[in-house]
Design a protein around this motif. Structure first.
Motif, PDB file in Angstrom:
ATOM      1  N   HIS A 115       0.849  -1.190   0.000  1.00 45.27           N
ATOM      2  CA  HIS A 115       0.000   0.000   0.000  1.00 45.27           C
ATOM      3  C   HIS A 115       0.882   1.235   0.000  1.00 45.27           C
ATOM      4  O   HIS A 115       1.907   1.275   0.676  1.00 45.27           O
ATOM      5  N   TYR A 116       0.476   2.261  -0.733  1.00 47.21           N
ATOM      6  CA  TYR A 116       1.212   3.515  -0.729  1.00 47.21           C
ATOM      7  C   TYR A 116       0.948   4.356   0.520  1.00 47.21           C
ATOM      8  O   TYR A 116       1.678   5.291   0.799  1.00 47.21           O
ATOM      9  N   LEU A 117      -0.080   4.031   1.290  1.00 47.22           N
ATOM     10  CA  LEU A 117      -0.408   4.795   2.489  1.00 47.22           C
ATOM     11  C   LEU A 117       0.778   4.773   3.454  1.00 47.22           C
ATOM     12  O   LEU A 117       1.270   3.725   3.833  1.00 47.22           O
ATOM     13  N   GLY A 118       1.257   5.949   3.826  1.00 46.63           N
ATOM     14  CA  GLY A 118       2.383   6.058   4.744  1.00 46.63           C
ATOM     15  C   GLY A 118       3.739   5.861   4.091  1.00 46.63           C
ATOM     16  O   GLY A 118       4.760   5.890   4.747  1.00 46.63           O
ATOM     17  N   CYS A 119       3.750   5.664   2.794  1.00 44.66           N
ATOM     18  CA  CYS A 119       4.990   5.440   2.055  1.00 44.66           C
ATOM     19  C   CYS A 119       5.597   6.792   1.677  1.00 44.66           C
ATOM     20  O   CYS A 119       4.949   7.597   1.025  1.00 44.66           O
ATOM     21  N   PRO A 120       6.851   7.048   2.070  1.00 38.16           N
ATOM     22  CA  PRO A 120       7.423   8.374   1.805  1.00 38.16           C
ATOM     23  C   PRO A 120       7.840   8.579   0.355  1.00 38.16           C
ATOM     24  O   PRO A 120       8.109   7.623  -0.372  1.00 38.16           O
ATOM     25  N   ILE A 121       7.881   9.832  -0.030  1.00 37.04           N
ATOM     26  CA  ILE A 121       8.518  10.212  -1.289  1.00 37.04           C
ATOM     27  C   ILE A 121       9.978  10.434  -0.918  1.00 37.04           C
ATOM     28  O   ILE A 121      10.291  11.294  -0.096  1.00 37.04           O
ATOM     29  N   HIS A 122      10.872   9.624  -1.476  1.00 39.23           N
ATOM     30  CA  HIS A 122      12.256   9.642  -1.030  1.00 39.23           C
ATOM     31  C   HIS A 122      13.173  10.514  -1.895  1.00 39.23           C
ATOM     32  O   HIS A 122      14.300  10.789  -1.522  1.00 39.23           O
ATOM     33  N   ARG A 123      12.694  10.974  -3.041  1.00 40.58           N
ATOM     34  CA  ARG A 123      13.526  11.819  -3.905  1.00 40.58           C
ATOM     35  C   ARG A 123      12.634  12.761  -4.694  1.00 40.58           C
ATOM     36  O   ARG A 123      11.638  12.347  -5.272  1.00 40.58           O
ATOM     37  N   VAL A 124      13.018  14.036  -4.734  1.00 34.47           N
ATOM     38  CA  VAL A 124      12.291  15.040  -5.512  1.00 34.47           C
ATOM     39  C   VAL A 124      13.311  15.842  -6.312  1.00 34.47           C
ATOM     40  O   VAL A 124      14.302  16.317  -5.767  1.00 34.47           O
ATOM     41  N   VAL A 125      13.056  15.944  -7.608  1.00 33.51           N
ATOM     42  CA  VAL A 125      13.833  16.828  -8.469  1.00 33.51           C
ATOM     43  C   VAL A 125      12.844  17.876  -8.959  1.00 33.51           C
ATOM     44  O   VAL A 125      11.933  17.552  -9.733  1.00 33.51           O
ATOM     45  N   LYS A 126      13.011  19.103  -8.470  1.00 31.43           N
ATOM     46  CA  LYS A 126      12.052  20.166  -8.739  1.00 31.43           C
ATOM     47  C   LYS A 126      11.785  20.326 -10.237  1.00 31.43           C
ATOM     48  O   LYS A 126      12.697  20.390 -11.043  1.00 31.43           O
ATOM     49  N   GLY A 127      10.496  20.379 -10.584  1.00 34.72           N
ATOM     50  CA  GLY A 127      10.084  20.560 -11.970  1.00 34.72           C
ATOM     51  C   GLY A 127      10.258  19.331 -12.839  1.00 34.72           C
ATOM     52  O   GLY A 127      10.031  19.381 -14.047  1.00 34.72           O
ATOM     53  N   PHE A 128      10.669  18.204 -12.256  1.00 36.75           N
ATOM     54  CA  PHE A 128      10.917  17.017 -13.073  1.00 36.75           C
ATOM     55  C   PHE A 128      10.221  15.778 -12.540  1.00 36.75           C
ATOM     56  O   PHE A 128       9.346  15.227 -13.186  1.00 36.75           O
ATOM     57  N   VAL A 129      10.588  15.325 -11.343  1.00 39.12           N
ATOM     58  CA  VAL A 129      10.076  14.045 -10.880  1.00 39.12           C
ATOM     59  C   VAL A 129      10.021  13.996  -9.355  1.00 39.12           C
ATOM     60  O   VAL A 129      10.804  14.656  -8.672  1.00 39.12           O
ATOM     61  N   ALA A 130       9.070  13.233  -8.861  1.00 38.54           N
ATOM     62  CA  ALA A 130       9.010  12.874  -7.443  1.00 38.54           C
ATOM     63  C   ALA A 130       9.008  11.357  -7.403  1.00 38.54           C
ATOM     64  O   ALA A 130       8.192  10.717  -8.075  1.00 38.54           O
ATOM     65  N   GLN A 131       9.936  10.772  -6.658  1.00 35.77           N
ATOM     66  CA  GLN A 131      10.030   9.317  -6.600  1.00 35.77           C
ATOM     67  C   GLN A 131       9.615   8.830  -5.220  1.00 35.77           C
ATOM     68  O   GLN A 131      10.057   9.359  -4.210  1.00 35.77           O
ATOM     69  N   GLY A 132       8.803   7.830  -5.222  1.00 38.09           N
ATOM     70  CA  GLY A 132       8.339   7.216  -3.985  1.00 38.09           C
ATOM     71  C   GLY A 132       7.844   5.821  -4.314  1.00 38.09           C
ATOM     72  O   GLY A 132       8.080   5.307  -5.401  1.00 38.09           O
ATOM     73  N   GLY A 133       7.173   5.229  -3.380  1.00 41.95           N
ATOM     74  CA  GLY A 133       6.576   3.927  -3.629  1.00 41.95           C
ATOM     75  C   GLY A 133       7.384   2.756  -3.129  1.00 41.95           C
ATOM     76  O   GLY A 133       7.004   1.611  -3.331  1.00 41.95           O
ATOM     77  N   ASP A 134       8.518   3.013  -2.470  1.00 45.32           N
ATOM     78  CA  ASP A 134       9.304   1.922  -1.897  1.00 45.32           C
ATOM     79  C   ASP A 134       8.635   1.531  -0.586  1.00 45.32           C
ATOM     80  O   ASP A 134       8.917   2.083   0.468  1.00 45.32           O
ATOM     81  N   ILE A 135       7.725   0.574  -0.666  1.00 43.31           N
ATOM     82  CA  ILE A 135       6.917   0.202   0.498  1.00 43.31           C
ATOM     83  C   ILE A 135       7.660  -0.703   1.469  1.00 43.31           C
ATOM     84  O   ILE A 135       7.225  -0.883   2.589  1.00 43.31           O
ATOM     85  N   THR A 136       8.821  -1.262   1.053  1.00 42.75           N
ATOM     86  CA  THR A 136       9.545  -2.155   1.950  1.00 42.75           C
ATOM     87  C   THR A 136      10.641  -1.450   2.734  1.00 42.75           C
ATOM     88  O   THR A 136      10.805  -1.675   3.922  1.00 42.75           O
ATOM     89  N   ARG A 137      11.421  -0.555   2.080  1.00 44.03           N
ATOM     90  CA  ARG A 137      12.543   0.102   2.760  1.00 44.03           C
ATOM     91  C   ARG A 137      12.392   1.618   2.872  1.00 44.03           C
ATOM     92  O   ARG A 137      13.160   2.259   3.572  1.00 44.03           O
ATOM     93  N   SER A 138      11.483   2.195   2.134  1.00 40.60           N
ATOM     94  CA  SER A 138      11.182   3.635   2.175  1.00 40.60           C
ATOM     95  C   SER A 138      12.304   4.541   1.685  1.00 40.60           C
ATOM     96  O   SER A 138      12.276   5.731   1.929  1.00 40.60           O
ATOM     97  N   ASP A 139      13.317   3.984   1.006  1.00 42.49           N
ATOM     98  CA  ASP A 139      14.429   4.821   0.560  1.00 42.49           C
ATOM     99  C   ASP A 139      14.764   4.659  -0.924  1.00 42.49           C
ATOM    100  O   ASP A 139      15.739   5.213  -1.407  1.00 42.49           O
ATOM    101  N   GLY A 140      13.977   3.873  -1.645  1.00 42.56           N
ATOM    102  CA  GLY A 140      14.222   3.665  -3.066  1.00 42.56           C
ATOM    103  C   GLY A 140      15.015   2.416  -3.374  1.00 42.56           C
ATOM    104  O   GLY A 140      15.170   2.043  -4.529  1.00 42.56           O
ATOM    105  N   SER A 141      15.514   1.730  -2.362  1.00 42.76           N
ATOM    106  CA  SER A 141      16.326   0.536  -2.601  1.00 42.76           C
ATOM    107  C   SER A 141      15.543  -0.763  -2.451  1.00 42.76           C
ATOM    108  O   SER A 141      16.054  -1.837  -2.752  1.00 42.76           O
ATOM    109  N   GLY A 142      14.315  -0.685  -1.981  1.00 47.19           N
ATOM    110  CA  GLY A 142      13.514  -1.890  -1.771  1.00 47.19           C
ATOM    111  C   GLY A 142      12.564  -2.136  -2.924  1.00 47.19           C
ATOM    112  O   GLY A 142      12.610  -1.467  -3.952  1.00 47.19           O
ATOM    113  N   GLY A 143      11.717  -3.092  -2.746  1.00 45.55           N
ATOM    114  CA  GLY A 143      10.727  -3.374  -3.770  1.00 45.55           C
ATOM    115  C   GLY A 143      10.007  -4.675  -3.496  1.00 45.55           C
ATOM    116  O   GLY A 143      10.457  -5.488  -2.701  1.00 45.55           O
TER     117      GLY A 143
END
Length: 159
Positions: A115-143
Motif C-alpha cells: 500500500h502507498y499509504l504512509g509510504c514516503p517520497i524519497h527523492r524530488v527533483v524540482k520541476g521534473f520528478v518525485a520518486q516514492g513507492g518503496d513500500i519495503t525500505r522507504s528509501d528507493g532501494s527496496g521493492g
C-alpha cells in the motif's frame, strides 16, 4: 480514470499533541466564554484573555494551552490521470491496487502492507520528478513484486 495521493509532511505525534492542546484551549473558551466575554477561537484572544485562560488552566492541572491552530500536515494532492490504453490494463490495475492496499501484505516484509499509504517520497527533483513507492525500505532501494507478470512501468510528468 484518475487516482490521487495525498502528500503529508511533519511529525504526526507532535501534530496530535498540538491539536490536543489547541482543543483543550477551545474547550476552556467554551466553558468560560460568557463569564469573561471571550471570542470563539483561541487565536482571537487578547493577551489579557490568554493570561486569564492560563490561570484557569493552572488550577485544573491540565496540559499546556495552545492559542494558534497546529500547522496542517497535508501539503497537497498529486492527481494521476491513468492512461486508458488497453495494453496498460494490468499496469493500471497494479497501480490502483497499491493505492487501495487490496493486495494484502508484502512477502519480503510481512509486517508491511502492499500500500502507498504512509509510504514516503524519497527523492524530488524540482520541476521534473518525485520518486516514492518503496513500500519495503522507504528509501528507493527496496521493492516487492506482487504481479505474476512484468507490468510496464508507470511514468508521470509534473508541470
Amino acid at each position: 480514470m484518475a487516482a490521487y495521493l495525498d502528500i503529508f509532511a511533519g511529525d504526526a505525534g507532535q501534530h496530535e499533541s498540538e491539536t490536543e492542546q489547541y482543543n483543550l484551549t477551545r474547550s476552556l473558551i467554551t466553558k468560560h466564554q460568557a463569564v469573561f466575554n471571550l471570542p470563539a477561537l483561541p487565536e482571537l484572544l487578547s493577551d489579557e484573555q490568554r493570561e486569564i485562560l492560563q490561570d484557569l488552566n493552572k488550577s485544573s492541572d491540565q496540559a499546556s494551552l495552545r492559542f494558534d491552530p497546529p500547522t496542517p500536515l497535508l501539503l497537497g494532492r498529486i492527481i494521476f490521470d491513468l492512461d486508458p490504453s488497453p495494453g496498460l490494463n494490468k499496469t493500471r490495475q497494479n497501480f490502483i491496487s497499491l493505492c487501495t492496499g487490496d493486495k494484502g501484505l508484502c512477502k519480503s516484509a510481512p509486517n508491511k502492507k502492499l500500500h502507498y499509504l504512509g509510504c514516503p517520497i524519497h527523492r524530488v527533483v524540482k520541476g521534473f520528478v518525485a520518486q516514492g513507492g518503496d513500500i519495503t525500505r522507504s528509501d528507493g532501494s527496496g521493492g516487492e513484486l506482487f504481479a505474476e507478470h512484468k507490468a510496464r512501468p508507470v511514468f508521470c510528468r509534473f508541470f
